[in-house]
Scaffold this motif. Structure first.
Motif, mmCIF file in Angstrom:
data_model
loop_
_atom_site.group_PDB
_atom_site.id
_atom_site.type_symbol
_atom_site.label_atom_id
_atom_site.label_comp_id
_atom_site.label_asym_id
_atom_site.label_seq_id
_atom_site.Cartn_x
_atom_site.Cartn_y
_atom_site.Cartn_z
ATOM 1 N N ARG A 91 0.975 -1.237 0.071
ATOM 2 C CA ARG A 91 -0.195 -0.048 -0.111
ATOM 3 C C ARG A 91 0.879 1.236 -0.050
ATOM 4 N NH1 ARG A 91 -5.044 -1.080 -0.462
ATOM 5 N NH2 ARG A 91 -5.832 -2.695 0.936
ATOM 6 N N VAL A 141 -4.723 -7.264 -5.812
ATOM 7 C CA VAL A 141 -5.719 -6.273 -5.322
ATOM 8 C C VAL A 141 -5.442 -4.979 -4.704
ATOM 9 C CG1 VAL A 141 -7.032 -6.340 -3.070
ATOM 10 C CG2 VAL A 141 -7.106 -8.392 -4.394
ATOM 11 N N GLN A 145 -7.419 -1.699 -5.494
ATOM 12 C CA GLN A 145 -7.789 -0.692 -4.714
ATOM 13 C C GLN A 145 -7.444 0.602 -4.485
ATOM 14 O OE1 GLN A 145 -7.264 -3.278 -1.072
ATOM 15 N NE2 GLN A 145 -9.211 -4.301 -1.264
ATOM 16 N N GLU A 146 -5.857 0.824 -4.617
ATOM 17 C CA GLU A 146 -5.479 2.212 -4.660
ATOM 18 C C GLU A 146 -5.830 2.945 -5.890
ATOM 19 O OE1 GLU A 146 -4.270 3.551 -1.842
ATOM 20 O OE2 GLU A 146 -4.246 1.456 -0.902
ATOM 21 N N ARG A 150 -14.121 0.011 -8.332
ATOM 22 C CA ARG A 150 -15.174 -0.029 -7.357
ATOM 23 C C ARG A 150 -15.615 -1.489 -7.155
ATOM 24 N NH1 ARG A 150 -19.520 4.202 -9.809
ATOM 25 N NH2 ARG A 150 -19.087 3.050 -11.619
ATOM 26 N N VAL A 179 -11.920 -8.275 -0.050
ATOM 27 C CA VAL A 179 -12.456 -8.594 -1.251
ATOM 28 C C VAL A 179 -13.767 -9.704 -0.968
ATOM 29 C CG1 VAL A 179 -12.066 -9.696 -3.417
ATOM 30 C CG2 VAL A 179 -10.537 -8.210 -2.681
#
Length: 435
Positions: A91, A141, A145-146, A150, A179
């Protein structure tokens, strides 16, 4: 491993390292009937195909959320801690890949704004054949996500030893990442499910179609991506994994050997290549590979990969020649084990990811470096990048001109339209200034 000594040859700088054969075209006739079966047969076809190819009929196409929670609750605490740290580091890196909206003022009353919009829905493929890869859940993922995608769905092959569900650690990783949508589907059929969606016998939608499919897989997954590109967007057609190591006399032979072996562990057609200026290192690595391979779990697989034509130790005259060879090879993973490794690494033009110095092995990038391990293979690193936030974003221009701004450029538009024999293009501008 074969040793190829290019020193003293006039063609050394143009030497080409061979690659394992991966004939995706030959796989296309095998997967096209599967794609059509999924397109027309929906959920029932997917369950039948799993029974045929995976040896198990999943109890559910979509994995119940309760099963995912159970897998996370039962996960070895050490694995959960490791996955959590892998997610945290990924992340940090991928957050810094965010693109910012920017407006350029071309003239008074004339602007072009570039917006970055995420893909709406993405299907993420996670392999589960010879080995299972919860780390690939993280690598797919996190950037999606970052990027702000959606709707995310994961597909991974059903496992006989998990009651027809995907591997338990993969399910735990998906739950850890939040998820909610995971399907027990593997291979070309998973890509087809994502491309067309899947309905049950009563016409109810079980899986909605996606806009894009990402993630590595075997040759049949790659072939399905090729066959369905255009119906869906794809990241790449992943080929056999590969590592190239550029090393001089300062390298530690034991460490180099361990890194070559770690990549060979993936598959019998994985490529492990050492390019070195040191004949002594070449001999020392050869001996170290033999010793270390004998002590590993997957000895037969590793020996086959290292003995294949795609793996070699290449001795070169000097570092400049070595750099030319690794640039030509454009490895998925490139390690630099040389004096002044940082500056040598910055001279590299083509690689999926570059691991700098003796304490940055490829396995670090596979799990916890923060970088992404879904990388271009087969020489595609000369024109393609690894998976990132950018993979899931689309640049969209907003063009805003007022009347005065359009009038300043109207004659140029009309002139160029006429030059291309497209007079109606010019008329679309001229009509706005007609009395």
């Amino acid at each position: 491993m074969q040793i190829i000594d290019t020193r003293g040859t006039s063609s050394a700088a143009g030497f080409t390292i061979p690659r394992a054969e991966l004939d995706i075209e030959a796989a296309l006739p095998k997967i096209r009937p599967i794609i059509e079966e999924v397109r027309t047969g929906g959920v029932e076809a997917l369950l039948n195909i799993s029974e045929r190819f995976d040896g198990v009929r999943p109890p559910h196409l979509r994995v119940p959320r309760a099963e995912m929670r159970r897998c996370l609750d039962e996960l070895d605490p050490r694995i959960r801690t490791a996955l959590t740290e892998s997610i945290r580091r990924a992340r940090l890196v991928h957050q810094d890949q965010q693109r910012q909206e920017h407006t350029t003022q071309v003239d008074t009353g004339a602007t072009v704004t570039e917006r970055w919009l995420p893909v709406d829905r993405v299907g993420l493929y996670v392999p589960g054949g010879r080995a299972v890869y919860p780390s690939s859940v993280v690598m797919n993922v996190v950037p999606a996500q970052e990027a702000g995608v959606r709707s995310l769905a994961i597909a991974s092959p059903p496992q006989r030893d998990n009651g027809g569900l995907p591997n338990a650690t993969i399910l735990a990783a998906a739950e850890l990442l939040g998820v909610e949508e995971v399907y027990a589907v593997g291979g070309a059929q998973a890509v087809a499910m994502f491309a067309f969606g899947a309905r049950d016998a009563q016409g109810r939608e079980e899986c909605a179609k996606v806009d894009m499919v990402t993630g590595p897989g075997n040759i049949y997954v790659a072939a399905a991506k090729r066959a369905l590109k255009g119906v869906i967007g794809i990241d790449s057609e992943a080929g056999p994994t590969e590592v190239a190591i550029l090393a001089d006399e300062t390298a530690d032979a034991r460490w180099v050997a361990a890194d070559l072996i770690s990549q060979a562990e993936h598959d019998v057609i994985a490529a492990s290549v050492l390019v070195t200026t040191s004949a002594d290192l070449a001999q020392a690595v050869t001996a170290a590979v033999e010793d270390q391979t004998a002590a590993t779990k997957h000895t037969a697989r590793i020996n086959e990969a290292l003995a294949g034509p795609q793996s070699a130790i290449v001795i070169v005259e000097d570092l400049d020649t070595g750099l030319k060879i690794v640039d030509q090879y454009a490895a998925e993973h490139l390690e630099i084990h040389t004096a002044d490794a940082v500056n040598v690494a910055r001279r590299v033009r083509n690689a999926g990811a570059i691991f700098v110095g003796p304490h940055a092995p490829v396995s670090l990038g596979d799990y916890c470096a923060g970088s992404n391990h879904v990388l271009p293979t087969g020489g595609c690193a000369c024109h393609s990048s690894g998976l990132s936030v950018q993979t899931f974003l689309r640049g969209v221009h907003l063009i805003e001109y007022d009347r005065d701004a359009l009038s300043k450029v109207a004659e140029h538009v009309i002139t160029l339209a006429n030059a291309e024999d497209l007079p109606a293009h010019g008329q679309a501008v001229a009509v706005r200034f007609a009395g």
